[in-house]
Design an enzyme around this catalytic site. Structure first.
Site, mmCIF file in Angstrom:
data_model
loop_
_atom_site.group_PDB
_atom_site.id
_atom_site.type_symbol
_atom_site.label_atom_id
_atom_site.label_comp_id
_atom_site.label_asym_id
_atom_site.label_seq_id
_atom_site.Cartn_x
_atom_site.Cartn_y
_atom_site.Cartn_z
ATOM 1 N N TYR A 1 0.858 -1.183 0.000
ATOM 2 C CA TYR A 1 0.000 0.000 0.000
ATOM 3 C C TYR A 1 0.897 1.236 0.000
ATOM 4 O O TYR A 1 1.894 1.290 0.721
ATOM 5 C CB TYR A 1 -0.879 -0.023 1.257
ATOM 6 C CG TYR A 1 -2.232 0.628 1.063
ATOM 7 C CD1 TYR A 1 -3.163 0.067 0.216
ATOM 8 C CD2 TYR A 1 -2.565 1.790 1.743
ATOM 9 C CE1 TYR A 1 -4.412 0.648 0.043
ATOM 10 C CE2 TYR A 1 -3.813 2.377 1.579
ATOM 11 C CZ TYR A 1 -4.727 1.795 0.728
ATOM 12 O OH TYR A 1 -5.960 2.377 0.558
ATOM 13 N N ASN B 1 -15.425 1.543 3.596
ATOM 14 C CA ASN B 1 -16.217 1.152 2.425
ATOM 15 C C ASN B 1 -17.440 2.040 2.165
ATOM 16 O O ASN B 1 -17.582 2.579 1.072
ATOM 17 C CB ASN B 1 -16.611 -0.328 2.526
ATOM 18 C CG ASN B 1 -15.384 -1.222 2.394
ATOM 19 O OD1 ASN B 1 -14.729 -1.235 1.362
ATOM 20 N ND2 ASN B 1 -15.063 -1.950 3.457
ATOM 21 N N ASP C 1 -19.178 -14.332 -13.390
ATOM 22 C CA ASP C 1 -19.839 -15.617 -13.618
ATOM 23 C C ASP C 1 -19.204 -16.620 -12.666
ATOM 24 O O ASP C 1 -17.994 -16.827 -12.685
ATOM 25 C CB ASP C 1 -19.593 -16.088 -15.055
ATOM 26 C CG ASP C 1 -20.321 -15.221 -16.057
ATOM 27 O OD1 ASP C 1 -21.493 -15.512 -16.316
ATOM 28 O OD2 ASP C 1 -19.720 -14.237 -16.540
ATOM 29 N N ARG C 2 -20.004 -17.202 -11.805
ATOM 30 C CA ARG C 2 -19.466 -18.183 -10.854
ATOM 31 C C ARG C 2 -20.637 -18.932 -10.240
ATOM 32 O O ARG C 2 -21.797 -18.481 -10.344
ATOM 33 C CB ARG C 2 -18.648 -17.509 -9.760
ATOM 34 C CG ARG C 2 -19.401 -16.383 -9.113
ATOM 35 C CD ARG C 2 -18.902 -15.995 -7.753
ATOM 36 N NE ARG C 2 -19.763 -14.909 -7.261
ATOM 37 C CZ ARG C 2 -19.763 -14.477 -6.027
ATOM 38 N NH1 ARG C 2 -18.968 -15.000 -5.139
ATOM 39 N NH2 ARG C 2 -20.578 -13.509 -5.647
ATOM 40 N N MET D 1 -9.548 -5.749 -8.640
ATOM 41 C CA MET D 1 -9.577 -7.127 -8.130
ATOM 42 C C MET D 1 -9.044 -8.168 -9.110
ATOM 43 O O MET D 1 -8.498 -9.172 -8.694
ATOM 44 C CB MET D 1 -11.009 -7.476 -7.711
ATOM 45 C CG MET D 1 -11.447 -6.710 -6.473
ATOM 46 S SD MET D 1 -12.901 -7.416 -5.671
ATOM 47 C CE MET D 1 -14.186 -6.954 -6.822
#
Lengths: 361, 361
Positions: free
Chosen positions: B82, B155, B205-206, B276
């Site tokens: 970071y 968040n 998609d999973r 991600m």
């Protein structure tokens, strides 16, 4: 390429506004024009045709064209790949300079003999005579070199707006650009210099790159690098006394765009205005999050459609004054209209790197 | 993982400000903390240690931590990847909620028993007692669910700022995002809904994507697509009655970022706040020039360092009120401090998809 004489329906092309009006005796001379009936390869679809005289209405000005450049966007319009295109059939060209030939009875502020440019530019400058409303025409000083008057909007104004509209630059600040040998690139170097802004310039590796570097330095470039010279761990180590740039310009894409991003300082902006390599722009996530870069685009045609016509003319006058003082120069070749096909071939890149082609009517 | 008792030099870590002051009898209790001496894999370098009591100066507040989440950025700080990190050795964690345990003689507006959060957040919330200046602490309502109080900044505030700071949205407008199942993604759906803004959501998609879709719809999502559903010629044909979005959010990169760009309307903005997929963002030249897209980034830590601390607390109060009214919800798992290692393993993704881990002290 051949000269054909066309029947009256062509008048529709030459003068699309056919609203019924009081009959006027005033008409333009016939116009010799580069016309395309369909989109396709410019050297295949462009034909030189003679268009019949058209009426000159009270508010109209008939202009005898003196010169008009062949810009890449003109070629893209003919190819049909430009997002905004005139309806077909169309006359080529988008900017140029002409001399007032005759005027309608209600025209004010323009007289035969005056030099004018369409401002904002508009389609159909590749022909000998154009008739348009007086509002289209912007009078300019006749001491302006003809080829600069003809080409002052599309490239130099792009450079000027990009330098002004994205980041508030102060004397001593720096900008970075790729494709620096392009006309916009050369204008950026010089317009930056006029404002005391330094420029970092990236050019392709190719035969003659040393000469290209020297030319840019002579125009006022502070630093010029070929792409291969920037294959170093940290391009900023090459900056010497030039500050990190807050603004960058990209007209190439691919690796050349990544190099512009590498030079930018924290919070900097890259403006894309062309894609000569036909490669996309690739950016890391951290460039956005941690380096806080902004990526934007610039398109002069859109900018000019946004209520800026008046402001536009003030800037054009400024650019023309720089051209008259030789503070804004770029290489052009004036080509006689009857050699249009050869000029088009050069503009299409068939004969290697060539100066900007400007048709002289 | 083991508990070790450290000699006095550790006080330097727990309380780095050692300026000479009038001696005070008030000290904190010893603190049990997750400490790392070096950067590396969090499960290897994090150790639970007992830190000795530290002095509480006149302006200091000693807070007994109640709960603190494990955020991806906490993990990145420990890994050393970071860009802004506390000096080593360091206590983990960046946000959390606690109860005032004791206060210095000059502290105003806070009393033992009050609930407080560090606002803006600051390093070192993974421990049982923290002593910091009264200005660090923001008093909140004790009726707030502890896990929301602990996790409200990193968040939810990112989602709120991204919705407010880039494009002026009006009720009825739409936004598009990828990574919609992330905590920020879930917050965006709900915060948009509160303002009457519609959301188009893209997920991976999973196995379980149908369930994920249903959850997002229940949170107020207008449309949810898996990436493969968007392998169509024109994604905008799928919009039905949702307007083209002017603002998009990207926390994935690669194809998922390109899909956000495809949905955006002319002149739209995509804000990147995560990556991600670890793939870069690729953009065509024409997206910039002709579609006039802007690409930006958002980093809450930078935003909060920019004079926004006060404004930040107003927004935190707003977000906490939404959480109390269950208008802002997201899945979390409260884990006892003595199970920190297992919570860390879950946060590191070792056990597949898991709810946000929140340590309860």
């Amino acid at each position: 390429m051949m000269i054909v004489r066309l029947p009256p329906p062509w008048a529709l092309l030459h003068r699309p506004n056919t609203a019924v009006r009081v009959f006027s005796l005033l008409t333009s001379p016939p116009s010799t024009a580069v016309v395309y009936d369909e989109h396709g390869p410019p050297d295949a679809v462009c034909k030189v045709k003679e268009l019949p005289p058209v009426r000159i209405k009270d508010d109209d000005v008939c202009v005898r064209l003196l010169a008009a450049p062949i810009n890449p966007s003109d070629i893209n319009r003919i190819q049909g790949v430009y997002p905004v295109r005139p309806p077909l059939p169309a006359v080529g060209g988008y900017e140029g300079v002409g001399e007032v030939h005759s005027i309608g009875s209600a025209v004010k502020g323009l007289s035969p003999g005056d030099w004018v440019i369409p401002s904002p530019p508009s389609s159909g400058t590749w022909q000998t005579y154009v008739v348009k409303d007086q509002n289209v025409w912007h009078k300019i000083e006749k001491s302006t070199p003809m080829e600069y008057a003809a080409s002052i909007t599309v490239n130099p104004l792009t450079a000027l707006r990009m330098l002004e509209d994205f980041v508030d630059l102060k004397p001593g600040d720096a900008v970075v650009q790729n494709g620096a040998t392009s006309i916009v690139g050369q204008c950026l170097v010089q317009l930056a210099r006029v404002r005391g802004i330094r420029s970092i310039n990236i050019i392709r590796d190719r035969a003659g790159s040393d000469e290209a570097k020297e030319k840019l330095i002579n125009l006022g470039a502070d630093q010029v690098f070929t792409e291969s010279q920037l294959e170093v761990k940290n391009v900023k180590s090459l900056l010497a006394d030039v500050p990190e740039p807050a603004l960058g310009f990209n007209c190439v894409g691919g690796n050349a765009a990544s190099l512009v991003l590498k030079f930018l300082k924290q919070g900097g902006t890259m403006v894309t205005y062309g894609g000569m390599s036909k490669k996309p722009i690739t950016v890391s996530t951290s460039s956005f999050i941690f380096k806080d870069l902004s990526l934007r685009g610039f398109w002069l045609q859109k900018w000019m459609s946004s209520d800026k016509a008046k402001e536009c003319r003030v800037m054009i006058d400024y650019l023309l004054s720089l051209a008259r003082e030789s503070k804004l120069t770029y290489e052009m070749e004036l080509v006689a209209f009857n050699e249009f096909q050869s000029a088009l071939d050069k503009a299409l890149g068939k004969l290697g790197s060539q100066p900007k082609q400007v048709i002289k009517f």
